[in-house]
Design an enzyme around this catalytic site. Structure first.
Site, mmCIF file in Angstrom:
data_model
loop_
_atom_site.group_PDB
_atom_site.id
_atom_site.type_symbol
_atom_site.label_atom_id
_atom_site.label_comp_id
_atom_site.label_asym_id
_atom_site.label_seq_id
_atom_site.Cartn_x
_atom_site.Cartn_y
_atom_site.Cartn_z
ATOM 1 N N THR A 126 -1.409 4.004 2.667
ATOM 2 C CA THR A 126 -1.823 5.402 2.801
ATOM 3 C C THR A 126 -2.344 5.875 1.451
ATOM 4 O O THR A 126 -2.129 5.240 0.421
ATOM 5 C CB THR A 126 -0.651 6.305 3.225
ATOM 6 O OG1 THR A 126 0.292 6.373 2.133
ATOM 7 C CG2 THR A 126 0.054 5.789 4.464
ATOM 8 N N ILE B 273 3.086 4.533 -0.069
ATOM 9 C CA ILE B 273 2.869 5.972 -0.247
ATOM 10 C C ILE B 273 2.562 6.217 -1.723
ATOM 11 O O ILE B 273 3.185 5.633 -2.605
ATOM 12 C CB ILE B 273 4.088 6.799 0.221
ATOM 13 C CG1 ILE B 273 3.800 8.306 0.103
ATOM 14 C CG2 ILE B 273 5.372 6.403 -0.510
ATOM 15 C CD1 ILE B 273 4.854 9.175 0.791
ATOM 16 N N ILE C 70 5.546 2.065 -3.506
ATOM 17 C CA ILE C 70 5.024 3.264 -4.145
ATOM 18 C C ILE C 70 3.706 2.922 -4.823
ATOM 19 O O ILE C 70 3.630 1.995 -5.625
ATOM 20 C CB ILE C 70 6.025 3.830 -5.177
ATOM 21 C CG1 ILE C 70 7.419 3.991 -4.546
ATOM 22 C CG2 ILE C 70 5.505 5.148 -5.728
ATOM 23 C CD1 ILE C 70 7.484 4.863 -3.306
ATOM 24 N N LYS C 71 2.667 3.679 -4.471
ATOM 25 C CA LYS C 71 1.339 3.421 -5.048
ATOM 26 C C LYS C 71 1.185 4.176 -6.365
ATOM 27 O O LYS C 71 1.416 5.388 -6.434
ATOM 28 C CB LYS C 71 0.241 3.872 -4.085
ATOM 29 C CG LYS C 71 0.054 2.935 -2.916
ATOM 30 C CD LYS C 71 -1.023 3.432 -1.975
ATOM 31 C CE LYS C 71 -2.407 3.002 -2.401
ATOM 32 N NZ LYS C 71 -3.419 3.338 -1.355
ATOM 33 N N ILE C 72 0.790 3.444 -7.385
ATOM 34 C CA ILE C 72 0.559 4.009 -8.716
ATOM 35 C C ILE C 72 -0.827 3.566 -9.179
ATOM 36 O O ILE C 72 -1.130 2.368 -9.167
ATOM 37 C CB ILE C 72 1.626 3.528 -9.720
ATOM 38 C CG1 ILE C 72 3.023 4.017 -9.289
ATOM 39 C CG2 ILE C 72 1.309 4.011 -11.136
ATOM 40 C CD1 ILE C 72 4.161 3.491 -10.161
#
Length: 374
Positions: free
Chosen positions: A50, A114, A145-147
């Protein structure tokens, strides 16, 4: 030699070639309708990514979120809280849908990503804080977790991995930045190991963007206009990604990575992102069939997924035998006057800016819904 048998769908053949198919989309409607379950069963989908643009689109369609937003409005929640609650609920629900895949693959797939708020992209400390809050709120081992892979993001990636959190590193455009991303991942693993964290529980993917590279470089090649320049159109994205895979192989065969793998760590898999074809003159499965290699993820918008299922031709590995040709493409681009470093720096800036715009659209959509629900 083709790996696609007559009885196999192209997406099944892609999976058999070692490519994990993740859907680049999520909405509550997709969850509630059972469509996500269908894609797992019929399209070999084993994960979801996402981003702020995806959630902005999902929430603008509204009805599936109306009840929750009404309750949040009644409780006096502000817009940031409402976005945090709605998006993490969707990711938690999707993580539960994918839990059997996660278990069956030993944690490799069944992943749902996310993203931290994109306006934190240049603030490492705030990104780390946000990553930890999202991880705790979703509270599922198969979340990621998207960074973003900005300079500041590298510090956040290292510390987040070091805390035992699985990370999807996004917005990678250049080979040099990808090298730094791998180094940040390995540093994070070393921090986690020193803290006594079980390294086998930490997973990561490095999202290398493809079609946007072609869009920007093709624009520059058209401006240059020579036959030599025009002959290079639509070749840069695939070449760049193939060289990224070569770097992946080299770095994870190195002594530092091997020591961590021996201690139970996982390789950080390359993920092909931005795989929807922007140029209508190109084959709509280009960024799928030309980037087949063992141990990669390809995250596809639904349109690309359906095109691949319908008429994709999967002929085994199309990456590892093509490193020399890929390097030649980049050399030729330089010789006609395309500045690779300028292109990739621009794409990183634009990528962050586009997600910030989408993030604020998401906030505006939720703000309007909260006010209407009062």
């Amino acid at each position: 030699m083709s790996t696609q048998t007559q009885s196999q769908s192209p997406t099944a053949a892609l999976s058999a070639s070692g490519v994990s198919i993740w859907l680049d989309d999520l909405s509550r409607q997709r969850l509630q309708s059972g469509d996500l379950d269908r894609l797992i069963a019929e399209r070999n989908v084993v994960g979801v990514t996402t981003n702020p643009t995806i959630f902005a689109a999902a929430l603008s369609q509204g009805e599936a979120y109306a009840e929750q937003l009404h309750a949040l409005a009644a409780s006096g929640a502000d817009v940031d809280t409402a976005v945090f609650e709605t998006t993490t609920d969707d990711v938690r629900a999707a993580s539960d849908v994918f839990r059997p895949v996660f278990d069956a693959t030993g944690g490799l797939d069944g992943r749902v990503s996310i993203e931290v708020a994109p306006d934190l992209a240049h603030d490492a400390a705030a990104t780390i804080e946000s990553a930890k809050a999202l991880w705790a709120k979703v509270d599922r081992p198969n979340a990621m977790i998207k960074i973003p892979a900005t300079i500041e993001g590298l510090d956040a990636i290292r510390e987040t991995i070091g805390a035992g959190i699985s990370v999807n590193v996004t917005l990678i455009f250049s080979i040099d930045r990808y090298r730094e991303v791998i180094a940040a991942y390995l540093s994070g693993l070393e921090i986690a190991k020193a803290a006594g964290i079980d390294l086998s529980t930490i997973h990561s993917v490095a999202s290398f963007f493809v079609s946007r590279v072609d869009t920007e470089i093709d624009k520059r090649l058209t401006t240059i206009g020579t036959d030599e320049a025009l002959a290079l159109k639509s070749k840069a994205g695939v070449a760049n990604a193939r060289l990224a895979y070569e770097l992946f192989e080299q770095e994870f065969a190195g002594e530092r990575a091997q020591a961590l793998l021996a201690a139970g760590a996982n390789r950080q898999r390359p993920l092909w992102a931005s795989t929807g074809v922007k140029d209508p003159s190109l084959p709509d499965t280009l960024y799928v069939t030309e980037l087949v290699a063992a141990g990669v993820v390809n995250t596809m918008p639904e349109k690309t997924l359906e095109a691949t299922f319908d008429h994709g031709v999967v002929e085994g590995d199309t990456v590892t035998g093509n490193y020399a040709g890929a390097a030649t493409v980049l050399d030729k681009l330089a010789s006609v006057g395309v500045d690779y470093d300028d292109v990739t720096a621009l794409l990183e800036r634009e990528g962050v800016e586009k997600f910030i715009v989408s993030w604020h659209e998401l906030l505006d959509t939720v703000r309007t819904a909260l006010e209407a629900a009062k």
